[in-house]
Design a protein around this motif. Structure first.
Motif, short mmCIF file in Angstrom:
data_model
loop_
_atom_site.label_atom_id
_atom_site.label_comp_id
_atom_site.label_asym_id
_atom_site.label_seq_id
_atom_site.Cartn_x
_atom_site.Cartn_y
_atom_site.Cartn_z
N THR A 39 0.85 -1.18 0.00
CA THR A 39 0.00 0.00 0.00
C THR A 39 0.89 1.24 0.00
O THR A 39 2.09 1.16 0.27
CB THR A 39 -0.94 0.03 1.22
OG1 THR A 39 -1.90 1.07 1.05
CG2 THR A 39 -0.15 0.26 2.52
N THR A 40 0.30 2.38 -0.29
CA THR A 40 1.03 3.65 -0.34
C THR A 40 0.40 4.65 0.62
O THR A 40 -0.83 4.78 0.67
CB THR A 40 1.03 4.23 -1.77
OG1 THR A 40 1.66 3.29 -2.65
CG2 THR A 40 1.80 5.54 -1.82
N GLN A 59 -0.70 -9.11 16.99
CA GLN A 59 0.42 -8.24 17.35
C GLN A 59 0.88 -7.49 16.09
O GLN A 59 1.19 -8.11 15.08
CB GLN A 59 1.59 -9.06 17.91
CG GLN A 59 1.34 -9.65 19.28
CD GLN A 59 2.54 -10.44 19.76
OE1 GLN A 59 3.18 -11.17 19.01
NE2 GLN A 59 2.85 -10.30 21.05
N TRP A 60 0.93 -6.14 16.20
CA TRP A 60 1.33 -5.32 15.05
C TRP A 60 2.76 -4.80 15.26
O TRP A 60 3.12 -4.33 16.32
CB TRP A 60 0.39 -4.13 14.89
CG TRP A 60 -1.00 -4.52 14.44
CD1 TRP A 60 -2.10 -4.66 15.23
CD2 TRP A 60 -1.39 -4.79 13.11
NE1 TRP A 60 -3.19 -5.03 14.48
CE2 TRP A 60 -2.77 -5.12 13.15
CE3 TRP A 60 -0.74 -4.84 11.88
CZ2 TRP A 60 -3.50 -5.45 12.03
CZ3 TRP A 60 -1.46 -5.16 10.76
CH2 TRP A 60 -2.83 -5.47 10.83
N LYS A 61 3.58 -4.86 14.19
CA LYS A 61 4.94 -4.34 14.24
C LYS A 61 5.27 -3.63 12.93
O LYS A 61 4.78 -4.00 11.86
CB LYS A 61 5.95 -5.46 14.47
CG LYS A 61 5.94 -6.03 15.88
CD LYS A 61 7.06 -7.05 16.06
CE LYS A 61 7.07 -7.60 17.48
NZ LYS A 61 8.16 -8.60 17.67
N VAL A 62 6.15 -2.59 13.04
CA VAL A 62 6.65 -1.90 11.85
C VAL A 62 8.17 -2.05 11.82
O VAL A 62 8.84 -1.88 12.84
CB VAL A 62 6.24 -0.40 11.85
CG1 VAL A 62 6.71 0.32 13.10
CG2 VAL A 62 6.77 0.29 10.61
N THR A 87 10.39 3.07 2.07
CA THR A 87 9.57 1.85 2.10
C THR A 87 9.91 1.04 3.33
O THR A 87 11.08 0.91 3.71
CB THR A 87 9.83 1.00 0.85
OG1 THR A 87 9.54 1.77 -0.32
CG2 THR A 87 8.97 -0.24 0.85
N THR A 88 8.88 0.50 3.97
CA THR A 88 9.07 -0.37 5.12
C THR A 88 8.00 -1.47 5.08
O THR A 88 7.21 -1.55 4.13
CB THR A 88 9.00 0.41 6.44
OG1 THR A 88 9.39 -0.45 7.51
CG2 THR A 88 7.63 0.98 6.69
N VAL A 103 4.83 -1.09 2.81
CA VAL A 103 4.26 0.26 2.86
C VAL A 103 5.25 1.26 2.29
O VAL A 103 6.40 1.35 2.75
CB VAL A 103 3.90 0.66 4.31
CG1 VAL A 103 3.31 2.07 4.33
CG2 VAL A 103 2.93 -0.34 4.91
N ARG A 104 4.83 2.00 1.30
CA ARG A 104 5.67 3.05 0.71
C ARG A 104 5.10 4.41 1.08
O ARG A 104 3.90 4.66 0.90
CB ARG A 104 5.73 2.93 -0.81
CG ARG A 104 6.62 3.97 -1.47
CD ARG A 104 6.78 3.71 -2.96
NE ARG A 104 5.57 4.07 -3.70
CZ ARG A 104 5.35 5.26 -4.25
NH1 ARG A 104 6.24 6.23 -4.12
NH2 ARG A 104 4.23 5.49 -4.93
#
Length: 583
Positions: A39-40, A59-62, A87-88, A103-104
């Motif tokens: 996604t952007t 559980q959410w992580k970046v 971007t990650t 994710v950009r």
């Protein structure tokens, strides 16, 4: 019949059971947990990424928290905010199962992109306004610059800029040499822009409009000044009159200025000029210049030299004095002096001459003698932040001494006693011509030099006829030049025996200078033994030291004008200096 019916019932039940099983499988497949693969997100904006068909704890992580930040999370999805372009990956972990979304973060425009980074400006040699270290993670320094909208040096419509440095330096350690990135940032320069510090406005290049746009970012910069302003502030006082101030500036410049030197790559031989060479000068007041370019010019520059604001040649030295004069008295008049390295300064009806060039010579510095010590890493070996005007001058003088040592073995044959012995009473030399492109072989020409039989040493010939050929004011033989075009030029008669007025016997070239009053040529320098005080009214000059016009015309002083000299010595860099040539 009973068995047959029983069999039908069993078949029907089996079919019904299989149907129910298939229906449940399809339902299960429809409710499979899923997360978008990519996604952007727009910088500074928020966006929700749904986690479909999930009812379990997640559980959410970046991966890179500098690019996006999680601002809201739940079993049904996650909301992120764009922090910086790049971007990650966002990961949702449900039990042992992981779901990833690439994710950009993008920018709406160039201004928004530039405003997303931080900037800090540090002068690399305070208080001078020329070179700066800009600490930032902005990805392309060539896209940005800093505007000084309130610089005292300019009017409202003329403002100074600090721009990224395009050059690359041998004594600077880069993280990415192509982009110019050093550790933590980039090198910037305001050379000849004359900013004075204070609040700078960040500007960013817009490729669509082909122009720079001003952003909301304002950066603080310590107060800085031009080299000329520094000289005025540190060398003069308010009690001095105008010319006393100019005298003080001249004295200060003579003490701190250094002549510029090129940087040669000592690992690469120069096939164009593998030997030292001499060149004629484009300036009429100068003679031959010696060059020692046996190695290729380095593709990099020397930062220590660029950083020191008083590396000045014979043009930049008077230019700095001119700028300082205008600071002291904007209404003074400054014109080019008689020589290229001078200026004539007029104030309140009085004119005085100033100028010169830096100390030292043009012998090139070798890369093997240079320390790579602009590291930007705050280590004990890093001199960033420790450099002073005095320490820079000492560094350049050290490099200069090493440069001079490299060519010491050649000096005598190029400019000293060995050359004097080589030419005898006088000889033709094949030399280079200035200007020439760095690293290339210069165009060649011929010049004549004579041994001074009166005082010793080398005598460079100019505006004179010798050996049937004309040498111009730039010491160059002019092929095809006629005597009728230069009827009053001096005349050299080669290798003559003569006796001076003091009775000394000499042998060498006689140098006849034209006298307009009686239209004759006199070799007074030779006759008087160099002692001008012996020149008295009514002095009778022996015929050996005089030439009438009819004598000169009969000598056919231009008889060899269409041919190059037959023999002499090579000093054009193609052979060992002093090698004989024959044409």
């Amino acid at each position: 019949m009973k068995n047959k019916n029983t069999f039908r019932v069993l078949v029907l039940l089996c079919v019904m059971t299989c149907g129910i099983y298939l229906s449940n499988t399809q339902v299960a497949a429809a409710k499979k947990v899923s997360l978008a693969k990519k996604t952007t997100v727009t910088y500074a904006a928020k966006k929700t990424i749904p986690l479909k068909n999930n009812s379990k704890k997640v559980q959410w992580k970046v991966k890179n928290k500098k690019i996006v930040k999680i601002v809201k999370k739940s079993k049904k999805g996650v909301t992120v905010k764009g922090l910086k372009g790049g971007t990650t990956v966002i990961t949702a972990k449900i039990g042992k199962k992981k779901y990833n979304c690439k994710v950009r973060v993008k920018y709406k425009n160039a201004v928004q992109k530039a405003e997303s980074y931080r900037y800090k400006v540090v002068p690399l040699l305070a208080p001078f306004d020329e070179y700066f270290y800009v600490q930032t993670d902005y990805p392309d320094a060539m896209e940005i610059r800093f505007l000084d909208p309130s610089s005292r040096y300019y009017s409202k419509n003329q403002k100074g800029y600090m721009k990224p440095v395009a050059e690359r330096y041998y004594d600077v350690k880069y993280e990415n040499k192509k982009s110019g990135r050093v550790k933590g940032g980039y090198l910037f320069s305001a050379y000849k822009e004359h900013i004075d510090g204070g609040t700078l406005n960040l500007q960013v290049y817009n490729s669509k409009s082909n122009s720079f746009q001003t952003t909301k970012i304002k950066v603080s910069c310590p107060a800085v000044k031009s080299a000329a302003q520094y000289l005025v502030d540190t060398s003069t006082t308010s009690s001095m009159n105008f010319f006393a101030k100019m005298d003080a500036l001249q004295k200060k410049m003579e003490s701190i200025s250094i002549y510029p030197r090129r940087l040669l790559d000592s690992s690469k031989k120069n096939n164009n000029t593998p030997y030292p060479f001499l060149t004629t000068s484009p300036y009429k007041e100068l003679y031959l210049n010696a060059y020692y370019r046996m190695y290729n010019t380095s593709s990099d520059y020397l930062f220590a030299s660029d950083l020191y604001p008083f590396v000045l040649d014979s043009l930049s030295f008077p230019a700095t004095l001119k700028e300082a004069a205008k600071i002291i008295a904007p209404g003074c008049n400054v014109k080019q002096g008689e020589n290229h390295y001078e200026i004539d300064v007029t104030y309140n009806g009085t004119t005085r001459t100033y100028g010169g060039d830096g100390n030292g010579n043009s012998n090139a510095i070798y890369t093997s003698d240079v320390k790579i010590n602009y590291l930007f890493n705050r280590s004990s070996s890093d001199i960033v932040g420790k450099v002073t005007l005095a320490s820079l001058k000492k560094t350049l003088e050290t490099y200069g001494k090493a440069a001079d040592q490299h060519i010491a073995a050649y000096e005598s044959i190029m400019e000293g006693k060995a050359l004097e012995n080589k030419i005898g009473s006088g000889a033709w030399l094949r030399v280079g011509m200035e200007p020439f492109y760095s690293g290339q072989r210069p165009d060649i020409c011929y010049t004549y030099i004579s041994k001074d039989s009166v005082l010793g040493g080398i005598y460079y010939i100019e505006d004179a006829w010798v050996d049937g050929r004309y040498i111009n004011m730039n010491n160059q033989f002019c092929l095809g030049e006629k005597f009728s075009n230069r009827p009053n030029a001096d005349i050299i008669v080669k290798n003559q025996k003569y006796t001076t007025i003091q009775g000394y016997e000499r042998q060498g070239d006689l140098y006849f200078m034209h006298n307009e009053s009686d239209d004759q040529w006199y070799a007074l320098y030779n006759y008087l033994g160099g002692d001008i005080e012996l020149l008295q009214p009514g002095l009778k000059v022996p015929s050996q030291f005089t030439l009438t016009r009819s004598q000169v015309e009969s000598m056919q002083v231009d008889k060899n004008r269409n041919s190059n000299p037959r023999s002499g010595f090579i000093f054009d860099g193609t052979a060992a200096p002093g090698t004989a040539f024959k044409n």
